[in-house]
Design a protein around this motif. Sequence first.
Motif, mmCIF file in Angstrom:
data_model
loop_
_atom_site.group_PDB
_atom_site.id
_atom_site.type_symbol
_atom_site.label_atom_id
_atom_site.label_comp_id
_atom_site.label_asym_id
_atom_site.label_seq_id
_atom_site.Cartn_x
_atom_site.Cartn_y
_atom_site.Cartn_z
ATOM 1 N N PHE A 184 0.978 -0.985 -0.342
ATOM 2 C CA PHE A 184 -0.112 0.291 0.294
ATOM 3 C C PHE A 184 0.916 1.558 -0.135
ATOM 4 O O PHE A 184 2.054 1.013 0.567
ATOM 5 C CB PHE A 184 -0.540 -0.090 1.315
ATOM 6 N N ILE A 185 0.857 1.950 -0.928
ATOM 7 C CA ILE A 185 1.360 3.565 -0.738
ATOM 8 C C ILE A 185 -0.290 4.945 -0.549
ATOM 9 O O ILE A 185 -0.666 4.653 -0.937
ATOM 10 C CB ILE A 185 1.698 3.812 -1.410
ATOM 11 N N HIS A 219 4.731 5.553 2.489
ATOM 12 C CA HIS A 219 3.443 6.960 2.969
ATOM 13 C C HIS A 219 4.558 7.998 2.206
ATOM 14 O O HIS A 219 5.565 8.205 2.162
ATOM 15 C CB HIS A 219 3.505 7.109 4.020
ATOM 16 N N GLY A 220 3.753 8.813 1.295
ATOM 17 C CA GLY A 220 4.472 10.189 0.880
ATOM 18 C C GLY A 220 4.025 10.900 1.914
ATOM 19 O O GLY A 220 3.409 11.170 2.905
ATOM 20 N N GLU A 221 4.630 12.033 0.984
ATOM 21 C CA GLU A 221 3.762 13.858 1.457
ATOM 22 C C GLU A 221 2.316 14.277 2.024
ATOM 23 O O GLU A 221 2.020 14.891 2.497
ATOM 24 C CB GLU A 221 5.069 14.653 1.379
ATOM 25 N N ASP A 222 1.741 13.981 0.314
ATOM 26 C CA ASP A 222 0.733 13.956 -0.111
ATOM 27 C C ASP A 222 -0.315 13.382 -0.937
ATOM 28 O O ASP A 222 -0.155 12.176 -0.963
ATOM 29 C CB ASP A 222 0.775 15.548 -0.300
ATOM 30 N N MET A 232 7.201 4.261 -4.002
ATOM 31 C CA MET A 232 7.542 3.136 -4.371
ATOM 32 C C MET A 232 9.539 3.114 -4.438
ATOM 33 O O MET A 232 9.595 2.177 -3.843
ATOM 34 C CB MET A 232 7.248 4.025 -5.308
ATOM 35 N N ARG A 233 10.238 4.642 -3.742
ATOM 36 C CA ARG A 233 11.299 4.079 -3.796
ATOM 37 C C ARG A 233 11.769 3.501 -2.136
ATOM 38 O O ARG A 233 12.565 3.017 -2.564
ATOM 39 C CB ARG A 233 12.031 5.350 -4.557
ATOM 40 N N GLN A 234 10.733 4.317 -1.633
ATOM 41 C CA GLN A 234 11.359 3.459 -0.425
ATOM 42 C C GLN A 234 10.898 2.292 0.339
ATOM 43 O O GLN A 234 11.477 0.931 0.369
ATOM 44 C CB GLN A 234 10.523 4.697 0.496
#
Length: 338
Positions: A184-185, A219-222, A232-234
């Motif tokens: 999940f992202i 998770h991203g910033e927004d 996805m890189r993470q």
Amino acid sequence: MNIKKIAEMAGVSVSTVSKIMNNYSDVSEKTKKRVMEIIEQTGYSPSNSAKTLATKKSNLIGVIFAGELNVEFTHPFFVEVLNSFKKQMGVLGYDLIFFSNEKFISSGDYYSRCLHFNVDGCVIISGQKMEPAIRDLDMSSLPCIGVDLELSGKKSGFVMSDNFQIASKVVEHFYLLGHRELGFIGSTADSDISNQREAGFAKAIESFGLALNRKWFVHGEDFFEISGYTAMRQLLETGSMPKAVFAASDLLALGAVRALKEKGLRIPEDVAIIGCDDIEACKYTSPTLTTIRQNKERLGVLAAHMLFDLINNQSDGGSFVVEPALIVRESCGSRMRG
């Protein structure tokens, strides 16, 4: 020429002239005829401010992009919802006024701005890191409707898609395609929408008896593309990869696709991807993006009618949850398998 002068010439009150101009029924036909003849003879056209003073209504709706991180005009999902809302409010006789999330005077807030411009109600577009001023507005006496934002005030309501059903549809589709290792992202912990989709995704995984690997939840910033790319890189750096990934927005999914391609991974052969929103770009990406469609037009129309009813004391608020739909394209592997 103004409404006061028209009233003097007709020998009636200002409120009577206002009632006639706004088609109220409690004025005699004789008085209506006399006032309308004077208006026609003088060529009088009432200004909006005069109408506001006479009727206590401005026919203006405030539009607020909420949160320290807000979507403004850059998120295609909310733009489509707002366009639908704008058209329906226009049919109902209202114009829109947009508020920034900068301070209004030194000690101002959203509610004071609304009073300053005498708006009849507000639509509040969900964002992240919500300002306390949004909750103050929600708890005020001003009619408010939230879009993807749960409001609970006495004069408030909200519309949103069923985020748990969104997640459940994604897991079911992945499962039927044979994918068992799911990731999940999402956006940040400040986003209620992302949190609901993540919670629904985890619950659905467990309901199918699959292993839940939290290492694959990033998770991203927004909700935007660069955050999907970074997330996805993470995920790629964890040392293991799920076979399928659900991104909480289409833009996150598109960013994730770019990161996978840079690593030489194929979509959907190596990693399947499903997004959410069904923005127009999904049809033209390579591969085309499987997604969950939120009924953007319906959300906007419902928000308009709910706000109209609140303004006119025809309802006590409430909520509408709109059913989503799975849109199958190439990125999840269904065409390859089917």
